[in-house]
Design a protein around this motif. Structure first.
Motif, PDB file in Angstrom:
ATOM      1  N   LYS A  22     -10.907  88.302 -43.155  1.00  0.00           N
ATOM      2  CA  LYS A  22     -12.341  88.325 -42.634  1.00  0.00           C
ATOM      3  C   LYS A  22     -12.735  89.701 -41.609  1.00  0.00           C
ATOM      4  O   LYS A  22     -11.737  89.602 -40.862  1.00  0.00           O
ATOM      5  CB  LYS A  22     -12.893  87.213 -42.179  1.00  0.00           C
ATOM      6  N   GLY A  42     -16.457  76.637 -44.739  1.00  0.00           N
ATOM      7  CA  GLY A  42     -17.273  77.089 -45.538  1.00  0.00           C
ATOM      8  C   GLY A  42     -18.429  77.720 -44.753  1.00  0.00           C
ATOM      9  O   GLY A  42     -19.469  78.321 -45.303  1.00  0.00           O
ATOM     10  N   PHE A  43     -18.335  77.945 -43.646  1.00  0.00           N
ATOM     11  CA  PHE A  43     -19.460  78.629 -42.675  1.00  0.00           C
ATOM     12  C   PHE A  43     -19.494  80.076 -42.785  1.00  0.00           C
ATOM     13  O   PHE A  43     -20.494  80.779 -42.514  1.00  0.00           O
ATOM     14  CB  PHE A  43     -19.816  77.889 -41.421  1.00  0.00           C
ATOM     15  N   LYS A  44     -18.545  80.610 -42.975  1.00  0.00           N
ATOM     16  CA  LYS A  44     -18.427  81.990 -43.461  1.00  0.00           C
ATOM     17  C   LYS A  44     -17.660  82.289 -44.692  1.00  0.00           C
ATOM     18  O   LYS A  44     -16.883  81.423 -45.132  1.00  0.00           O
ATOM     19  CB  LYS A  44     -17.767  82.804 -42.351  1.00  0.00           C
ATOM     20  N   ILE A  45     -18.057  83.426 -45.344  1.00  0.00           N
ATOM     21  CA  ILE A  45     -17.251  83.583 -46.606  1.00  0.00           C
ATOM     22  C   ILE A  45     -16.057  84.405 -46.574  1.00  0.00           C
ATOM     23  O   ILE A  45     -16.520  85.645 -45.837  1.00  0.00           O
ATOM     24  CB  ILE A  45     -18.172  84.244 -47.617  1.00  0.00           C
ATOM     25  N   PRO A  46     -14.933  84.275 -46.747  1.00  0.00           N
ATOM     26  CA  PRO A  46     -13.665  85.092 -46.553  1.00  0.00           C
ATOM     27  C   PRO A  46     -13.741  86.275 -47.663  1.00  0.00           C
ATOM     28  O   PRO A  46     -14.339  86.262 -48.450  1.00  0.00           O
ATOM     29  CB  PRO A  46     -12.486  84.099 -46.940  1.00  0.00           C
ATOM     30  N   PRO A  53     -20.842  74.678 -46.999  1.00  0.00           N
ATOM     31  CA  PRO A  53     -20.375  73.883 -45.816  1.00  0.00           C
ATOM     32  C   PRO A  53     -20.526  72.385 -46.272  1.00  0.00           C
ATOM     33  O   PRO A  53     -19.575  71.560 -46.126  1.00  0.00           O
ATOM     34  CB  PRO A  53     -21.199  74.005 -44.628  1.00  0.00           C
ATOM     35  N   HIS A  54     -21.554  72.014 -46.776  1.00  0.00           N
ATOM     36  CA  HIS A  54     -21.898  70.558 -46.940  1.00  0.00           C
ATOM     37  C   HIS A  54     -20.824  69.917 -48.043  1.00  0.00           C
ATOM     38  O   HIS A  54     -20.443  68.871 -48.094  1.00  0.00           O
ATOM     39  CB  HIS A  54     -23.397  70.392 -47.466  1.00  0.00           C
ATOM     40  N   SER A 104     -17.713  69.650 -46.446  1.00  0.00           N
ATOM     41  CA  SER A 104     -17.810  68.499 -45.418  1.00  0.00           C
ATOM     42  C   SER A 104     -17.825  66.824 -46.277  1.00  0.00           C
ATOM     43  O   SER A 104     -17.168  66.028 -45.925  1.00  0.00           O
ATOM     44  CB  SER A 104     -19.138  68.376 -44.797  1.00  0.00           C
ATOM     45  N   ARG A 105     -18.407  66.894 -47.390  1.00  0.00           N
ATOM     46  CA  ARG A 105     -18.383  65.892 -48.393  1.00  0.00           C
ATOM     47  C   ARG A 105     -17.016  65.414 -48.704  1.00  0.00           C
ATOM     48  O   ARG A 105     -16.868  64.137 -49.037  1.00  0.00           O
ATOM     49  CB  ARG A 105     -19.604  65.747 -49.299  1.00  0.00           C
ATOM     50  N   ILE A 152     -14.512  67.683 -41.723  1.00  0.00           N
ATOM     51  CA  ILE A 152     -15.562  67.999 -40.854  1.00  0.00           C
ATOM     52  C   ILE A 152     -15.037  68.925 -39.621  1.00  0.00           C
ATOM     53  O   ILE A 152     -13.972  68.432 -38.987  1.00  0.00           O
ATOM     54  CB  ILE A 152     -16.358  66.680 -40.249  1.00  0.00           C
ATOM     55  N   ARG A 153     -15.695  69.658 -39.184  1.00  0.00           N
ATOM     56  CA  ARG A 153     -15.564  70.563 -38.233  1.00  0.00           C
ATOM     57  C   ARG A 153     -16.402  70.492 -37.059  1.00  0.00           C
ATOM     58  O   ARG A 153     -17.628  70.133 -37.032  1.00  0.00           O
ATOM     59  CB  ARG A 153     -15.312  72.030 -38.567  1.00  0.00           C
ATOM     60  N   PHE A 158     -18.112  72.520 -33.510  1.00  0.00           N
ATOM     61  CA  PHE A 158     -18.341  74.253 -32.950  1.00  0.00           C
ATOM     62  C   PHE A 158     -17.943  74.398 -31.721  1.00  0.00           C
ATOM     63  O   PHE A 158     -17.594  73.372 -30.892  1.00  0.00           O
ATOM     64  CB  PHE A 158     -19.578  74.339 -33.249  1.00  0.00           C
ATOM     65  N   ALA A 163     -25.243  70.524 -41.704  1.00  0.00           N
ATOM     66  CA  ALA A 163     -24.418  71.035 -42.806  1.00  0.00           C
ATOM     67  C   ALA A 163     -23.122  70.569 -42.424  1.00  0.00           C
ATOM     68  O   ALA A 163     -22.286  69.939 -43.459  1.00  0.00           O
ATOM     69  CB  ALA A 163     -24.330  72.539 -43.087  1.00  0.00           C
ATOM     70  N   GLU A 195     -24.098  83.269 -41.236  1.00  0.00           N
ATOM     71  CA  GLU A 195     -23.758  84.442 -40.646  1.00  0.00           C
ATOM     72  C   GLU A 195     -24.856  85.416 -40.159  1.00  0.00           C
ATOM     73  O   GLU A 195     -25.655  85.180 -40.663  1.00  0.00           O
ATOM     74  CB  GLU A 195     -22.636  85.183 -41.501  1.00  0.00           C
TER      75      GLU A 195
END
Ligand SMILES: Nc1ncnc2c1ncn2[C@@H]1O[C@H](COP(=O)(O)OP(=O)(O)OP(=O)(O)O)[C@@H](O)[C@H]1O
Ligand SMILES: [Mg+2]
Lengths: 262, 336, 293
Positions: A12, A52-56, A73-74, A77-78, A82-83, A85, B188, C293
């Motif tokens: 990234k 999934g919060f940023k796209i590689p 992200p969701h 997560s499902r 789960i992360r 921050f 999310a 982002e």
């Protein structure tokens, strides 16, 4: 020992900065994996890419054998990943207890029509069980007396505890914790360590980013060291000491710590 | 006097329905939607063109049917929701904060300009008229009793809407929406599909807006672009903010204060100032000042949104106290 | 071809006015991070101040100065009275944005009470159109464009070459960092708003001159176009905004000339929505991002 999370060649860049550069590592089921590295090493970015919060730009992420890169992200997560921050992200306007209740994602009950119909008997029971569990978890983290408080009013350390409590409530397969000790009174360190170890007992594997190396040494089974976007070592903590690349990346920080300890 | 009271109450219930719809979007889901009055307008227009019959020269508008009023209202609500689905699907995809607001403002302006300029649609700036006493002839009501009937109708609809929003407010859907408002990323991270959930709320809110608009059309008997300048949306926002953003009781109170109360308070002013636009202008000035002051000094409003309270006489409980409590209070999440 | 050139000529006039307005808006945004919804009213108040001066026999220059002064004072008042207090209290961008909507409502309706809601116009004649190269411009239009160029150059000099300009850039980059390095950020922000108000007030005057009439609502309508230009150029970026103003101004004139002037505003917003959706950071910056982002 089964692999739970497998990261392969993630890239990234932001403008000219290669934040994550061909990053690969694995995290095993039932273990606590540390992810360490100097500031700006790309740890948080790597977590964003995994969750999934940023796209590689390129690379693969496998969670329980399924490819998840590029998923939202969701969805990830499902699937049970789960992360947290780097700065606490509670839902500030809701109460502490509501924060815990919301940590359990229940797709059926959150549907619009079902909500309109009102909860069924079984759902009410379930809700009550959740409430009991939430109270117990809050009690464990010493937040019970604050359960009706607005979560935004908690102190920084309490917010960290709340994040742990939410994770316990959510019971994911894997949690990724981004510097959970940031801003926490060292006195709370004991409690935090217990909490991290508690995840494994509760069936949740852990990936933890942390700058506090004694803490990492204490809780982790395996450590991944990142520097300048790359993984430079992947081994149990005690095997890292002699690793020149790691020592180099930390500008001698690691040996100093060794000296202080011995 | 009694006529006047009926007027104020009818208008108040209609605005309360709209405000409750907007509260779902802004109060719960957290999106500052400036297109909202567009859905109200569409609801009003659709109700008119579905009931008043074919256009006669020189007016022109689409459809021109003579459907029964309730059916027309239902279709009007559906069309408002469809429009909201289109606008929301675009605007909610990537945009938040001021960008979302700007795009929705853009959407409503496009709608406004097109409605005004493109005469075949809703007869341009002259608007559509001729909806006299809907359902009055079927029920055999004369002029004087009709206004009471219509007030009753509006209040009945308002009560249904109140029941619906209260139910949603305490539900998991309502709670999930709040989590989006409070922190989207965390939501999310815990599995909430932000886009879909927000879109649901947006369409639902617009539906209530369209419902309010439909009733408004029946009340005004006509509708044209001067009835829905974007300013109207601000009045709804002021009502929600004053009453208590996110709180159903609060919104009703806010409408009572900011729509009915302000109207009442400035009612006799035109005579004093001897200038036709003085009273409305003064109302808008007061609205603007109130908006600024409340954001600064009391953003939670007069009756703030309530959080779920877990009562516990035992204080910080040991395990036994927790066990004892479990039998007692039941979970009824949200602000019920 | 000739017709296209003529349209381009009118487009340049529109672009000049739009650029000034958008530059002022971007200045406000850059130091406070607040999208000022009452920006249009700065223009409106400028137009009315000029009107008052002309009523008392003032000429074009005096009117322009009065418009600038009125706009400047209003912007300063909005900043010191509302925006700055909100920013300092840590009230976020969106609530402050809503508050400025309230301010806009107040100013519009104060003007309605004082001057009435109907359209007014200036007494000074536009002058007959004259041929300048391929273009056809009136004296007023030439005045508009020349003054715009002068103001833009002045603004450039101020931002790039003065100490104040340096502080302004520092504050717009990072307010708290600027404060730590000894800059009085609040004062810089206030002065920047004053500057923006001067430009905006003057823009309101030339807008009214060019359109011929104005009302308490005309600034708000024009603000919506301003927003298009500023967002297209990238919020808070002066050079981008200037480019955005010129492009949008000319595009609108062509749209008005060849399609339909009545749908101008709708067209502007279609552009705006498109820009925001495709490149939310402005036409001149790119990148592929996820929602977060
Ligand atoms: N959104 C962004 N835009 C531009 N650069 C970024 C962005 N996010 C991260 N970076 C850059 O990418 C690099 C890695 O950042 P990252 O936050 O992943 O580091 P980190 O290992 O988490 O550091 P820390 O221990 O300080 O949290 C840094 O050089 C940072 O400046
Ligand atoms: Mg980090």
């Amino acid at each position: 020992m089964t692999t739970l999370l497998e990261v392969q060649g993630l890239h990234k860049h932001f403008g000219g900065v290669q934040a994550v550069n061909s990053c690969s590592f694995t995290a095993a089921e039932g273990q606590i994996t540390g992810l360490i590295g100097p500031n700006g090493a790309g740890k948080s970015t790597a977590i964003d890419l995994i969750s999934g919060f940023k796209i590689p730009d390129s690379g693969k992420v496998r969670f329980e054998g399924r490819e998840v890169q590029g998923k939202t992200p969701h969805v990830i997560s499902r699937m049970g990943l789960i992360r947290t921050f780097q700065s606490p992200r509670e839902w500030p306007g809701l109460s502490v207890l509501e924060n815990l209740i919301l940590a359990c994602f229940e797709p059926r009950r959150e549907r619009f029509w079902r909500s309109l119909r009102g909860p069924s008997r079984a759902e009410k029971e379930k809700a009550n069980e959740q409430l009991v569990e939430a109270r117990a978890i809050l009690d464990e983290f010493g937040l019970f007396h604050l359960r009706n408080e607005r979560a935004g009013n908690l102190s920084g350390g309490q917010k960290r505890l709340l994040e742990f409590a939410r994770m316990r409530m959510a019971k994911p397969r894997l949690v990724i914790l981004d510097e959970p000790m940031g801003g926490v009174n060292p006195v709370l360190g004991e409690r935090m360590a217990a909490a991290v170890l508690g995840f494994v007992t509760a069936g949740t594997s852990v990936v933890i980013v942390e700058h506090n190396l004694p803490f990492i040494e204490r809780v982790t089974d395996q450590v991944v060291v990142m520097a300048e976007g790359r993984v430079i070592a992947e081994a149990p903590f005690d095997q890292l000491r002699g690793n020149p690349a790691v020592v180099d990346a930390y500008l001698g920080e690691l040996p100093t710590y060794d000296d202080a300890e011995s | 006097m009694i006529d006047y009271l009926v007027t104020v109450l009818t208008e108040g219930s209609i605005f309360a329905i709209m405000a409750l719809g907007l509260n779902i979007v802004w109060g719960w889901s957290g999106d500052f939607d400036l297109a909202f009055y567009g859905y109200v307008a569409l609801g009003a227009y659709m109700t008119l063109v579905l009931t008043v019959g074919p256009a006669t020269n020189p007016t022109t508008y689409i459809l021109g049917l003579t459907l029964p009023f309730p059916l027309a209202v239902a279709l009007a609500v559906v069309s408002a929701m469809v429009l909201a689905l289109i606008v929301g699907a675009i605007a909610l995809r990537h945009l938040r904060g001021i960008y979302f607001s700007i795009v929705t403002l853009g959407a409503v302006y496009v709608l406004y300009v097109v409605t005004g300029q493109y005469v075949p649609l809703f007869n341009g700036y002259n608007g559509v008229s001729g909806l006299f006493d809907p359902m009055g002839d079927v029920l055999g009501l004369d002029y004087s009793s009709y206004s009471f009937f219509y007030l009753g109708l509006c209040i009945a609809v308002l009560i249904i809407v109140l029941l619906l929003t209260t139910r949603l407010n305490g539900s998991r859907f309502g709670l999930a929406l709040r989590s989006l408002r409070e922190d989207e990323r965390a939501a999310a991270a815990f599995g909430r599909d932000i886009y879909v959930t927000k879109l649901k709320a947006y369409v639902l809110g617009a539906g209530l807006g369209g419902l309010g608009g439909a009733l408004y059309a029946g009340y005004l008997t006509a509708f044209n672009p001067s009835a829905w300048s974007p300013v109207e949306t601000i009045i709804l926002y002021a009502a929600i903010l004053v009453g208590g953003r996110g709180s159903t009781r609060g919104v009703v109170l806010g409408v009572a204060v900011m729509v009915m109360g302000l109207q009442e308070a400035t009612r006799y002013l035109p005579e004093i100032a001897n200038q036709p636009s003085f009273a409305p202008a003064l109302r808008l000035i007061i609205t603007g000042v109130v908006l600024v002051l409340f954001i600064r000094f009391r953003p939670q409003g007069i009756l703030p949104e309530r959080r779920f309270r877990d009562k516990d006489p035992a204080g910080k409980g040991d395990a036994a106290a927790v066990e004892a409590m479990v039998a007692g209070p039941k979970l009824d999440t949200g602000a019920a | 071809m000739h017709e296209a050139l003529l349209t381009l000529g009118f487009g340049l006039v529109a672009a000049a006015i739009l650029s000034l307005s958008a530059l002022a808006f971007t200045l406000e945004y850059s130091v406070t991070n607040v999208a000022n919804l009452s920006h249009g009213e700065i223009l409106t108040v400028g137009a009315y101040c000029a009107y008052l001066v002309q009523q008392h026999g003032g000429g074009v220059i005096l009117s322009g100065l009065a418009a600038a002064a009125g706009g400047g004072l209003l912007a300063l008042a909005v900043h010191n009275g509302v925006v700055d207090r909100f920013v300092r209290r840590g009230i976020g961008g969106l609530p402050t944005f809503i508050a400025t909507l309230g301010v806009s409502l107040v100013i519009q309706n104060v003007l309605v009470i004082i001057f009435g809601a109907s359209n007014l116009g200036y007494a000074v004649p536009q002058g007959a159109p004259r041929t300048v190269g391929p273009f056809l411009w009136t004296d007023t239009e030439i005045q508009i464009m020349v003054s715009t160029v002068v103001i833009t150059v002045l603004l450039y000099v101020i931002i790039v070459h003065t100490r104040f300009g340096k502080s302004l850039r520092a504050v717009s980059q990072n307010r708290s960092l600027a404060r730590v390095s000894g800059i009085n950020a609040n004062r810089v922000a206030a002065l920047t708003w004053l500057l923006a108000g001067l430009i905006g007030g003057y823009a309101g005057f030339i807008l009214a001159e060019s359109v011929g009439t104005f009302s308490p609502y005309s600034g708000f309508s024009f603000f919506l176009i301003t927003l298009t230009a500023a967002v297209a150029g990238g919020l808070g970026r002066a050079v981008g905004t200037l480019a955005g103003g010129i492009i949008v101004g000319i595009a609108l004139e062509f749209f008005g000339g060849y399609v339909s002037a009545s749908y101008n505003l709708a067209f502007a917003f279609a552009i705006l929505s498109l820009v925001i959706l495709v490149r939310p950071r402005g036409l001149f910056v790119g990148g592929r991002r996820s929602v977060f982002e």
